[in-house]
Design a protein around this motif. Structure first.
Motif, PDB file in Angstrom:
ATOM      1  N   ALA A  97      -1.866   5.919  -9.397  1.00 23.22           N
ATOM      2  CA  ALA A  97      -2.354   6.006  -8.023  1.00 23.22           C
ATOM      3  C   ALA A  97      -3.839   5.679  -7.964  1.00 23.22           C
ATOM      4  O   ALA A  97      -4.286   4.957  -7.066  1.00 23.22           O
ATOM      5  CB  ALA A  97      -2.083   7.391  -7.467  1.00 23.22           C
ATOM      6  N   ALA A  98      -4.627   6.194  -8.956  1.00 23.18           N
ATOM      7  CA  ALA A  98      -6.057   5.899  -8.952  1.00 23.18           C
ATOM      8  C   ALA A  98      -6.301   4.410  -9.065  1.00 23.18           C
ATOM      9  O   ALA A  98      -7.100   3.826  -8.317  1.00 23.18           O
ATOM     10  CB  ALA A  98      -6.736   6.634 -10.106  1.00 23.18           C
ATOM     11  N   SER A 135       0.813  -1.217   0.000  1.00 21.59           N
ATOM     12  CA  SER A 135       0.000   0.000   0.000  1.00 21.59           C
ATOM     13  C   SER A 135       0.841   1.260   0.000  1.00 21.59           C
ATOM     14  O   SER A 135       0.300   2.346  -0.157  1.00 21.59           O
ATOM     15  CB  SER A 135      -0.931  -0.001   1.212  1.00 21.59           C
ATOM     16  OG  SER A 135      -0.192   0.291   2.368  1.00 21.59           O
ATOM     17  N   VAL A 136       2.173   1.160   0.180  1.00 20.35           N
ATOM     18  CA  VAL A 136       2.995   2.372   0.146  1.00 20.35           C
ATOM     19  C   VAL A 136       3.312   2.773  -1.296  1.00 20.35           C
ATOM     20  O   VAL A 136       3.630   3.937  -1.562  1.00 20.35           O
ATOM     21  CB  VAL A 136       4.285   2.159   0.970  1.00 20.35           C
ATOM     22  CG1 VAL A 136       5.127   3.407   1.000  1.00 20.35           C
ATOM     23  CG2 VAL A 136       3.931   1.772   2.385  1.00 20.35           C
ATOM     24  N   MET A 144      -4.985   2.500  -5.874  1.00 18.30           N
ATOM     25  CA  MET A 144      -5.839   2.759  -4.716  1.00 18.30           C
ATOM     26  C   MET A 144      -7.144   2.000  -4.829  1.00 18.30           C
ATOM     27  O   MET A 144      -7.617   1.367  -3.895  1.00 18.30           O
ATOM     28  CB  MET A 144      -6.146   4.247  -4.599  1.00 18.30           C
ATOM     29  CG  MET A 144      -5.015   5.077  -4.131  1.00 18.30           C
ATOM     30  SD  MET A 144      -4.728   4.828  -2.400  1.00 18.30           S
ATOM     31  CE  MET A 144      -6.159   5.622  -1.731  1.00 18.30           C
ATOM     32  N   PRO A 180       1.486   3.420  -4.138  1.00 20.14           N
ATOM     33  CA  PRO A 180       0.822   4.513  -4.844  1.00 20.14           C
ATOM     34  C   PRO A 180       1.389   5.884  -4.508  1.00 20.14           C
ATOM     35  O   PRO A 180       1.574   6.721  -5.386  1.00 20.14           O
ATOM     36  CB  PRO A 180      -0.641   4.403  -4.381  1.00 20.14           C
ATOM     37  CG  PRO A 180      -0.810   3.034  -3.949  1.00 20.14           C
ATOM     38  CD  PRO A 180       0.503   2.569  -3.446  1.00 20.14           C
ATOM     39  N   LEU A 181       1.708   6.104  -3.239  1.00 19.43           N
ATOM     40  CA  LEU A 181       2.235   7.410  -2.828  1.00 19.43           C
ATOM     41  C   LEU A 181       3.548   7.701  -3.541  1.00 19.43           C
ATOM     42  O   LEU A 181       3.736   8.787  -4.116  1.00 19.43           O
ATOM     43  CB  LEU A 181       2.430   7.423  -1.313  1.00 19.43           C
ATOM     44  CG  LEU A 181       3.040   8.699  -0.760  1.00 19.43           C
ATOM     45  CD1 LEU A 181       2.086   9.853  -0.955  1.00 19.43           C
ATOM     46  CD2 LEU A 181       3.394   8.542   0.695  1.00 19.43           C
TER      47      LEU A 181
END
Lengths: 89, 450
Positions: free
Chosen positions: B235-236, B209-210, B239, B212-213
């Motif tokens: 990112a879209a 989960s890190v 996420m 996308p940032l």
């Protein structure tokens, strides 16, 4: 000195520094980056408390999702998305 | 009786003691010389020798060695093989042979090894020995030699921080993924020999989960329209696909009752057993108890498989880098080894996703039931012990490669989906399916079925 104390001092120093940078950084994306650093170091401090579950949930929710939502908000709402190239230089 | 070929911590502890022993010998030599030169009796370096050969330093060096061995095994070794598999596989799908240049094509080999009588026979003619495996190595060397260019208007600090974040989060995945009962970093061994890591699957999800940032920051910091669009799309997509991914894992966790990868694999290595509520249980002895065979959890498997392809940005879901419209998307401005990192670590995330699929649904490193020899247990009569014929690492690697081949097969057979189709698939199909899987898994667990 105890290793845990050293780890706590490093993590908390990083966290306070990143929190100060979150408030004082000039560009909004930098603010979000420092916010993510703050939240990840908080997860490290949870690990020092032996609260593993809270630490991993902190990383999934706060490091993974919240800064990205901030970034989306910033990038989708501002009219000028990117900085103009410096013409004077 | 674990069947694991590699006991990582045992090996690295032995290696660390050996390395430190060499250091202690060198220090002892210095101590001896200084004694000959007239130093007082125990010698000036005696305390240092005690520190170097002591247990604390040995365990520290052993842990560092273990982490390095596992990361090198996962990145250097499997990354090269998986890249080669992908290139050969899609070439065959396009009815050509793909990369063929190898050791046998080199003139140096023909002139040296080929001159040797008898042994040099296969090298005497130009051949396709190695079938192009070294091409991926050559590409890596080429990337190392290239210049790292920073765009003039890029946000330099963020531009160079983003690949570090991507590399760190991807390598963290491999810290949490065990390769067998003995080949792991994160976990602890109980007195009865079982290995536990109570939040292992959660750690892997957190590391996923890190990404996308860091991708969004990479796309923004390059200060380029294409990279920004690619970063936003990535990112879209990441996420929105993380939600069905986590929900399908929750369905599995509700059913299996654990987040521990070792425990999940132990549960799946038994013969296939269905509970039928009040009607007792049905056992199929020639099938393993993999969760993909479960009448409910295969829904979660389908959802999870698709979301892993999307998380790794592989081809049906590769609009973030869509080379025809976005010129490689968020990786456009990177060059040299920076590009190598952001490009190669996508393959690494695909390997990690395949490993996660194998652990959660395909029995992990447990071999199929027919590949085991059952011997009577002397300690408790009447019980049988399964002894795997091949080591666990073999089965796990085989499963990862098989899943990866399916990734490539899907990727080069279907066209890229548009952004609206991606959102439709994610939010209208996968999300309800994963919720349905959670509902059914909860019902089945509550009623004692399956």
């Amino acid at each position: 000195m105890d290793l845990e104390v050293v780890a706590f001092l490093i993590l908390s120093g990083l966290e306070v520094g990143a929190a100060v940078m979150t408030v004082t950084a000039k560009k909004l994306v930098h603010n979000v980056f420092w916010l993510a650093v703050t939240l990840i170091t908080i997860a490290g401090i949870y690990l020092l408390f032996l609260a593993e579950f809270v630490a991993w949930i902190q990383i999934i929710v706060y490091a993974g999702a919240v800064p990205v939502l901030f970034l989306f908000g910033i990038m989708l709402t501002r009219r000028k998305i990117m900085e103009e190239p410096h013409e004077s230089q | 009786m674990t069947g694991a070929l590699i006991d990582l911590f045992g090996w690295s502890y032995a290696l660390a003691s050996f390395l430190l022993w060499i250091g202690a010998q060198l220090l002892g030599l210095g101590n001896w010389i200084s004694l000959q030169l007239g130093a007082p009796s125990p010698g000036p370096l005696e305390g240092m020798i005690g520190f170097v050969t002591g247990a604390p330093l040995t365990s520290l060096v052993a842990i560092i060695l273990a982490i390095n061995i596992l990361l090198l095994w996962a990145t250097a070794f499997h990354l090269l093989i998986v890249m080669w598999i992908e290139r050969k596989m899609y070439s065959r799908l396009q009815d050509r042979r793909g990369i063929m240049l190898g050791l046998g094509s080199s003139e140096i080999l023909r002139n040296t090894l080929g001159r040797i009588p008898l042994i040099g026979r296969p090298f005497r003619k130009a051949s396709h020995l190695g079938t192009g495996f070294l091409q991926t190595v050559a590409d890596g060397v080429k990337l190392f030699q290239k210049e790292v260019i920073t765009p003039a208007s890029a946000d330099k600090w963020m531009f160079h921080a983003a690949p570090v974040m991507i590399a760190a989060s991807t390598l963290f995945l491999f810290i949490a993924i065990p390769w067998s009962d003995g080949f792991w970093i994160m976990g602890s061994r109980l007195p009865n020999g079982d290995v536990v890591n109570p939040w292992g699957v959660l750690v892997i999800l957190g590391a996923f989960s890190v990404a996308p940032l860091s991708i969004l920051i990479a796309g923004w910091a390059s200060n380029n329209k294409y990279t920004l669009l690619g970063g936003m799309r990535a990112a879209a997509q990441l996420m929105s696909y993380e939600i069905p991914m986590v929900l399908s894992i929750i369905a599995l966790v509700v059913f299996a009752g654990t987040l521990d990868p070792f425990q999940l694999v132990r549960q799946q290595s038994a013969p296939l057993t269905f509970g039928l509520g009040p009607f007792g249980t049905v056992q199929i002895p020639w099938l393993p108890n993999w969760y993909i065979f479960n009448p409910i959890l295969w829904i979660a498997f389908v959802v999870f498989f698709i979301t892993v392809i999307a998380e790794a940005e592989r081809i049906p879901f590769d609009i973030p880098e869509a080379e025809a419209e976005l010129v490689e998307g968020w990786t456009t401005e990177y060059s040299g080894m920076r590009f190598g990192i952001v490009f190669g670590f996508k393959w690494l995330r695909a390997i990690a996703g395949a490993a996660l699929i194998a652990i959660l649904f395909l029995g992990g490193w447990s071999g199929p039931v027919f590949a085991q020899v059952w011997i009577p247990n002397i300690a408790s009569p009447g019980n049988l012990w399964p002894i795997p014929i091949l080591p666990q690492e073999f089965w796990f690697t085989l499963k990862i490669y098989a899943i990866f081949v399916v990734f490539v097969w899907i990727g080069w057979s279907v066209p890229r989906v548009r952004i609206d189709q991606i959102l439709n698939i994610g939010w209208k199909r996968l999300l309800p399916l994963s919720l349905l899987a959670i509902l059914l898994a909860t019902l089945a667990r509550g009623m004692g079925w399956f």
